[in-house]
Design a protein around this motif. Structure first.
Motif, mmCIF file in Angstrom:
data_model
loop_
_atom_site.group_PDB
_atom_site.id
_atom_site.type_symbol
_atom_site.label_atom_id
_atom_site.label_comp_id
_atom_site.label_asym_id
_atom_site.label_seq_id
_atom_site.Cartn_x
_atom_site.Cartn_y
_atom_site.Cartn_z
ATOM 1 N N ASN A 228 0.807 -1.227 0.000
ATOM 2 C CA ASN A 228 0.000 0.000 0.000
ATOM 3 C C ASN A 228 0.839 1.276 0.000
ATOM 4 N N VAL A 229 2.119 1.165 -0.320
ATOM 5 C CA VAL A 229 2.994 2.335 -0.397
ATOM 6 C C VAL A 229 3.504 2.482 -1.831
ATOM 7 N N TYR A 230 3.355 3.683 -2.389
ATOM 8 C CA TYR A 230 3.730 3.938 -3.780
ATOM 9 C C TYR A 230 4.505 5.257 -3.878
ATOM 10 N N PHE A 231 5.385 5.326 -4.874
ATOM 11 C CA PHE A 231 6.082 6.568 -5.189
ATOM 12 C C PHE A 231 5.688 6.998 -6.597
ATOM 13 N N LEU A 232 5.309 8.271 -6.728
ATOM 14 C CA LEU A 232 5.058 8.899 -8.027
ATOM 15 C C LEU A 232 6.232 9.822 -8.308
ATOM 16 N N LEU A 233 7.049 9.491 -9.302
ATOM 17 C CA LEU A 233 8.299 10.194 -9.571
ATOM 18 C C LEU A 233 8.257 10.850 -10.947
ATOM 19 N N THR A 234 9.075 11.893 -11.130
ATOM 20 C CA THR A 234 9.262 12.470 -12.463
ATOM 21 C C THR A 234 10.748 12.704 -12.706
ATOM 22 N N ARG A 235 11.126 12.669 -13.955
ATOM 23 C CA ARG A 235 12.509 12.982 -14.342
ATOM 24 C C ARG A 235 12.556 13.241 -15.834
ATOM 25 N N ARG A 236 13.648 13.880 -16.241
ATOM 26 C CA ARG A 236 13.920 14.016 -17.668
ATOM 27 C C ARG A 236 14.542 12.718 -18.182
ATOM 28 N N PRO A 237 14.586 12.540 -19.500
ATOM 29 C CA PRO A 237 15.193 11.314 -20.054
ATOM 30 C C PRO A 237 16.675 11.223 -19.706
ATOM 31 N N HIS A 238 17.174 10.010 -19.583
ATOM 32 C CA HIS A 238 18.605 9.799 -19.391
ATOM 33 C C HIS A 238 19.032 8.549 -20.150
#
Length: 414
Positions: A228-238
């Protein structure tokens, strides 16, 4: 009102299916045909938010609708907390002020949560594609713990991330003796407090801006997660060799790349929705933009289509070009607007007079600001450039006044 009455009656019993129209007919004292008609109208109206209603044939639509409404609007019983951290309040409110679309991203993330007991979900995209705004919108609607890595403010270190998230989780879930706890410990404590229907989503923006020694997960994100634990992440391409998130086998990981061909139409639709919002609704720019459009005898549809094409599906382009049109910076036709961000910045560079004298003082001042990053007084800029302070002040206060914000730092105007 009739649809509202019917929907409320249908949702009273969680096990009731839409084909059980006899019960609704008796309860509301209307014909079964009327019940069927109203429910069809209800599904049609909700399909804009929950497209699966359109794709689902036969029985089961009411259960789908009820599940989606619970997922989107149900408020778990927990202490009342601020909607988001004070340190990010101004950023979030600015990002969501003209927010439009991106429903396909939220639906994909919600499906990831539905399908997996825990996991990492990463939104990938180029600069200006709206990644930070997506996170800000999610946080504003779901009141999720969050952290925005901001390179120019030096708010991009693992210890600052942990300090902020720790405080948010302690305040939200009343975690005693946790002032020095690491992230895995905090997540385990929170998971123990969650009911079967509750979820913890931690949103983290701009992993590409994190400043950290190589060799470990960015921000020391854990390799395993409790249920029940989630991370919503963002990043540029690598590049593949630059991957900085490793997880243990069995931990679900999904990436949504906004640049993928399958999302081109969605991105284009959202760009057009944003343009329509600014020219029709936005109180700051709509009047000037409508005047610009009308004096050139351009139809709204033509304006939206051409500006959308020139934006190359980049919201940052719209964020700068639409206000520039409204402010009279472009006394031109649509064809003369810059194509994409690169041409916009090039035109802007020329309008600022930066090419008139290569190496001139304006260019030197710009490079100093870029290198120093933090707020700096005019006197210090002049000292570094070895020029008269009055010359620097003229640039900052006359030439660039619209781009800079004054701050009082220890009694000095920076």
């Amino acid at each position: 009102m009739e649809q509202t009455e019917t929907l409320l009656a249908a949702l009273i019993s969680p096990e009731r299916e839409p084909q059980n129209q006899t019960q609704l007919s008796l309860e509301l004292s209307i014909a079964e045909a009327t019940v069927k008609q109203r429910m069809g109208e209800i599904y049609s109206r909700f399909s804009a938010s929950f497209p699966e209603l359109d794709h689902h044939a036969g029985a089961g639509k009411l259960r789908i609708l009820r599940t989606r409404l619970i997922q989107k609007y149900s408020q778990p019983s927990q202490p009342v907390v601020a909607p988001y951290p004070e340190e990010f309040r101004s950023l979030i409110e600015e990002k969501i002020r003209r927010f439009c679309g991106r429903q396909f991203v939220f639906e994909t993330f919600q499906q990831f949560i539905t399908d997996n007991p825990h996991g990492y979900f990463t939104i990938v995209g180029d600069a200006g594609m709206g990644k930070s705004s997506i996170v800000a919108k999610y946080v504003s609607e779901h009141k999720s713990p969050c952290y925005f890595n901001i390179l120019v403010e030096r708010r991009n270190r693992p210890e600052l991330f942990l300090k902020s998230i720790r405080r948010q989780l302690i305040d939200r879930y009343q975690l005693p003796n946790s002032e020095d706890a690491d992230l895995p410990t905090l997540l385990s404590k929170v998971a123990a407090k969650l009911t079967d229907t509750e979820r913890l989503v931690i949103a983290v923006d701009a992993l590409d801006e994190v400043e950290q020694e190589a060799g470990e997960n960015l921000l020391h994100l854990p390799t395993t997660l409790p249920n029940n634990v989630y991370f919503l992440l963002t990043r540029r391409p690598h590049n593949l060799g630059q991957k900085r998130l490793s997880v243990s086998p069995g931990v679900p990981v999904k990436e949504l790349d906004l640049r993928d061909s399958e999302y081109v139409d969605f991105n284009q639709d959202d760009i057009k929705e944003y343009i329509r919002y600014v020219i029709n609704t936005d109180s700051e720019y709509k009047d000037e933009l409508r005047n610009w459009i009308q004096t050139r005898s351009i139809s709204d549809t033509n304006f939206v289509e051409q500006v959308a094409n020139k934006s190359e599906n980049n919201f940052m382009y719209l964020r700068y070009v639409l206000p520039a049109i409204a402010n009279g910076d472009y006394d031109l036709s649509l064809k003369q607007l810059p194509d994409g961000l690169q041409e916009y910045y090039q035109n802007h560079w020329v309008r600022m007079g930066m090419e008139a004298k290569p190496g001139q003082l304006m260019e030197i001042v710009l490079y100093i600001l870029l290198e120093i990053v933090t707020p700096i007084p005019c006197e210090m800029i002049a000292g570094i450039a070895e020029v008269d302070e009055c010359d620097v002040k003229q640039i900052l206060e006359d030439e660039w006044v619209e781009y800079l914000k004054k701050q009082n730092v220890d009694g000095e105007i920076c």
